[in-house]
Write a protein that holds these residues in place. Sequence first.
Motif, PDB file in Angstrom:
ATOM      1  N   ARG A 207     -17.829  19.143  38.834  1.00 33.12           N
ATOM      2  CA  ARG A 207     -16.974  19.605  37.727  1.00 33.12           C
ATOM      3  C   ARG A 207     -15.501  19.329  38.026  1.00 33.12           C
ATOM      4  O   ARG A 207     -14.750  18.910  37.140  1.00 33.12           O
TER       5      ARG A 207
ATOM      6  N   ARG B 108     -14.783  15.681  37.610  1.00 32.86           N
ATOM      7  CA  ARG B 108     -14.669  15.363  36.182  1.00 32.86           C
ATOM      8  C   ARG B 108     -13.274  15.700  35.676  1.00 32.86           C
ATOM      9  O   ARG B 108     -12.645  14.914  34.949  1.00 32.86           O
ATOM     10  N   HIS B 109     -12.768  16.876  36.074  1.00 34.00           N
ATOM     11  CA  HIS B 109     -11.418  17.300  35.674  1.00 34.00           C
ATOM     12  C   HIS B 109     -10.370  16.293  36.140  1.00 34.00           C
ATOM     13  O   HIS B 109      -9.468  15.910  35.382  1.00 34.00           O
TER      14      HIS B 109
ATOM     15  N   LYS C  16     -10.602  13.109  33.992  1.00 39.46           N
ATOM     16  CA  LYS C  16     -10.067  13.328  32.647  1.00 39.46           C
ATOM     17  C   LYS C  16      -8.541  13.349  32.680  1.00 39.46           C
ATOM     18  O   LYS C  16      -7.875  12.791  31.800  1.00 39.46           O
ATOM     19  N   GLN C  17      -7.994  13.980  33.716  1.00 40.60           N
ATOM     20  CA  GLN C  17      -6.537  14.035  33.890  1.00 40.60           C
ATOM     21  C   GLN C  17      -5.971  12.632  34.129  1.00 40.60           C
ATOM     22  O   GLN C  17      -4.946  12.258  33.547  1.00 40.60           O
TER      23      GLN C  17
ATOM     24  N   LYS D  71     -20.605  14.727  34.499  1.00 37.20           N
ATOM     25  CA  LYS D  71     -19.387  13.916  34.441  1.00 37.20           C
ATOM     26  C   LYS D  71     -19.758  12.480  34.107  1.00 37.20           C
ATOM     27  O   LYS D  71     -20.937  12.121  34.084  1.00 37.20           O
TER      28      LYS D  71
END
Length: 370
Positions: A277, A280-281, A284-285, A314
Amino acid sequence: MITEKAPGKLYIAGEYAVVENGYPAILVALDQFVTCTIKDSAREIGQIISQQYTNDQLNWRRMGDRLVVDKRDNPFSYILSAIRITEEYARSFERDLRIYDMQIDSQLDSANGRKYGLGSSAAVTVATIKALCHYYHLPVTKDEIFKLAAIAHFEVQGNGSLGDVAASVYGGWISYHSFDRQWLAQQRKYLDLKSLIDLPWPDLKIESLTAPQNLELLIGWTGKPASTSQLVDKISLFKARQQDEYHRFLEDSKACIQRMVEGFHQQDLDKIKQEIRFNRHLLKQLGANSGVNIETPVLNRLCQIAEHFGGAAKTSGAGGGDCGIVAIDRNADFRAVLKSWTKEKIEQLPLSVHFIDDVKYTVREHLPLI
């Protein structure tokens, strides 16, 4: 007749950062393969035939030790590079080069040619090199197969981490730290191939991982192929313009992968899911800061559905399409994830992790050296 195969792969975490020297990623090898079959040719012309390119075959001749291709523009670059590198290596063992027919079969794309992003170029490179090492009776280990395939692949692509090559060689779950490709390019100019293969490569580290028994890996395909090289080029532009921000991404990704590896060591699925997770963050950033569409709307929906049923999801690889991955407890209702994906026209790829026995790819154990 000799037949060897190499599996496809997916990235679990560490994408983009792994292209920098020494930065890690986690990958998994899957039970879909590229197969290479070699047999002696009865003619003075050898053939390379692949079902991936319908009604297309490549004819070549021998001019001394050189392999000469009849077509200037052909789709077999990785195969040809693998042949060239392996035969250069074979000459260092004083093998006589021969003329042969080669058949390449791939399960890594769909029947109608759609690409799933499973690393077909790496797998075909590895399968070709394994088959030729067998054919020429070369004593090689996994490490040597990897280095030969990495050189062959790099000389065609010119960039990338070569993590997909490592997954195809070692199989199973692996942690991979990319090596210094600039060093490789420089050494290639001055060292003979055998000396280069025998050297330790700066920053290279490959570790096999054991997944927790309750980890179920789900793979969803969005229906949209993605161009990894184009996406990586866009990130390279962001790297040049915002170096500090890019370096923060690298360090955060490295720390995330290190924690995830610890999760594998401790057989802690919750810790692995937590870091998936977080990765994935980070991606995305990175996409938002660079203007690169890494997590497409369909990939976002794929992840949302998995999270709703307790999975950690993800994008896999460069994003922009292709596949998403989910780590979920196999005791959970993961079939509900698959049912919801189907409603969203997300295709489950029913693939399993493929393991390769930790033995030498060596003809010394099977055939006499000649």
